[in-house]
Design an enzyme around this catalytic site. Structure first.
Site, mmCIF file in Angstrom:
data_model
loop_
_atom_site.group_PDB
_atom_site.id
_atom_site.type_symbol
_atom_site.label_atom_id
_atom_site.label_comp_id
_atom_site.label_asym_id
_atom_site.label_seq_id
_atom_site.Cartn_x
_atom_site.Cartn_y
_atom_site.Cartn_z
ATOM 1 N N SER A 18 0.829 -1.202 0.000
ATOM 2 C CA SER A 18 0.000 0.000 0.000
ATOM 3 C C SER A 18 0.864 1.252 0.000
ATOM 4 C CB SER A 18 -0.924 0.010 1.221
ATOM 5 O OG SER A 18 -1.870 -1.026 1.162
ATOM 6 N N ARG A 41 0.216 9.026 4.885
ATOM 7 C CA ARG A 41 -0.724 8.376 5.794
ATOM 8 C C ARG A 41 -2.166 8.776 5.488
ATOM 9 N NH1 ARG A 41 0.496 3.795 8.499
ATOM 10 N NH2 ARG A 41 2.762 3.780 8.681
ATOM 11 N N HIS A 44 -3.173 6.999 2.294
ATOM 12 C CA HIS A 44 -3.327 5.569 2.602
ATOM 13 C C HIS A 44 -4.626 5.315 3.353
ATOM 14 C CE1 HIS A 44 -2.548 2.016 5.278
ATOM 15 N NE2 HIS A 44 -2.202 1.504 4.112
#
Length: 208
Positions: A18, A41, A44
């Site tokens: 990912s 982040r 994601h």
């Protein structure tokens, strides 16, 4: 061979793949390494690469957030969902704690009497405890508006993660945050939410 044999099942491999894809999607963006870690982040967590273009950082945001967390600063939130998403074990290792007052009976009672949100009252109740600490708002624009009023009166948190979500007040509250000199990380427009605010805090907690 089953189609399920092609699926990645190992959680560590899922995470690595990912983040590899996120890194590729963000190639060519112009963030500092610390900002890039936060944006990665957020992308994601949301599954939305377009989010990267909406993130805004005060120039000292990452440094101020890291410094505060490493000296044991506490994190004050507007909703319990946000507290659930933050890595409490990592925060505790650094000496900090997470606080949320939205479900306290006296907060609920005062909010009802005044006809305002519990999140706004809860932020007021924190008062000067927010000074030099980290404030993370991932749901209620009224909590951010209240914090902004407190900042206008001289309160200065170490970092504000301002990511309220919704169509009433969220975008405006974040626009006002951009005008402040207090370190902030925010997301323009109506998007936001507790998972994104928690991802921002966790990115700072994971930085070496």
């Amino acid at each position: 061979m089953s189609i399920y044999d092609e699926i990645i099942w190992n959680p560590r491999e899922i995470e690595q793949e990912s983040m590899r894809q996120v890194k590729a999607l963000l190639a060519g963006t112009h963030f500092t390494p610390g900002e890039g870690a936060v944006v990665s982040r957020l992308v994601h967590t949301s599954g939305d690469p377009d989010l990267a273009g909406q993130v805004r950082f005060h120039q000292r945001a990452v440094a101020a957030g890291r410094e505060a967390l490493r000296r044991g600063a506490h994190i004050y939130t507007d909703v319990t969902m946000l507290t659930a998403g933050i890595n409490g074990n990592r925060l505790a290792q650094l000496g900090g704690e997470i606080h949320c007052a939205v479900h306290q009976p006296e907060v609920a009672q005062e909010a009802k009497e005044r006809g305002i949100t519990r999140s706004a009252v809860a932020m007021e109740k924190f008062g000067n405890r927010l000074r030099d600490q980290v404030v993370a708002i991932g749901n209620a624009p009224t909590a951010l508006f209240t914090l902004l009023q407190m900042m206008d009166q001289g309160l200065k948190p170490a970092l504000v993660v301002g990511m309220p979500v919704g169509f009433v007040g969220a975008a405006r509250s974040k626009e006002l945050l951009l005008e402040r000199e207090v370190p902030y990380i925010t997301l323009l427009g109506t998007r936001g939410g507790s998972p994104l605010a928690a991802a921002t805090i966790n990115a700072l907690l994971y930085m070496e």
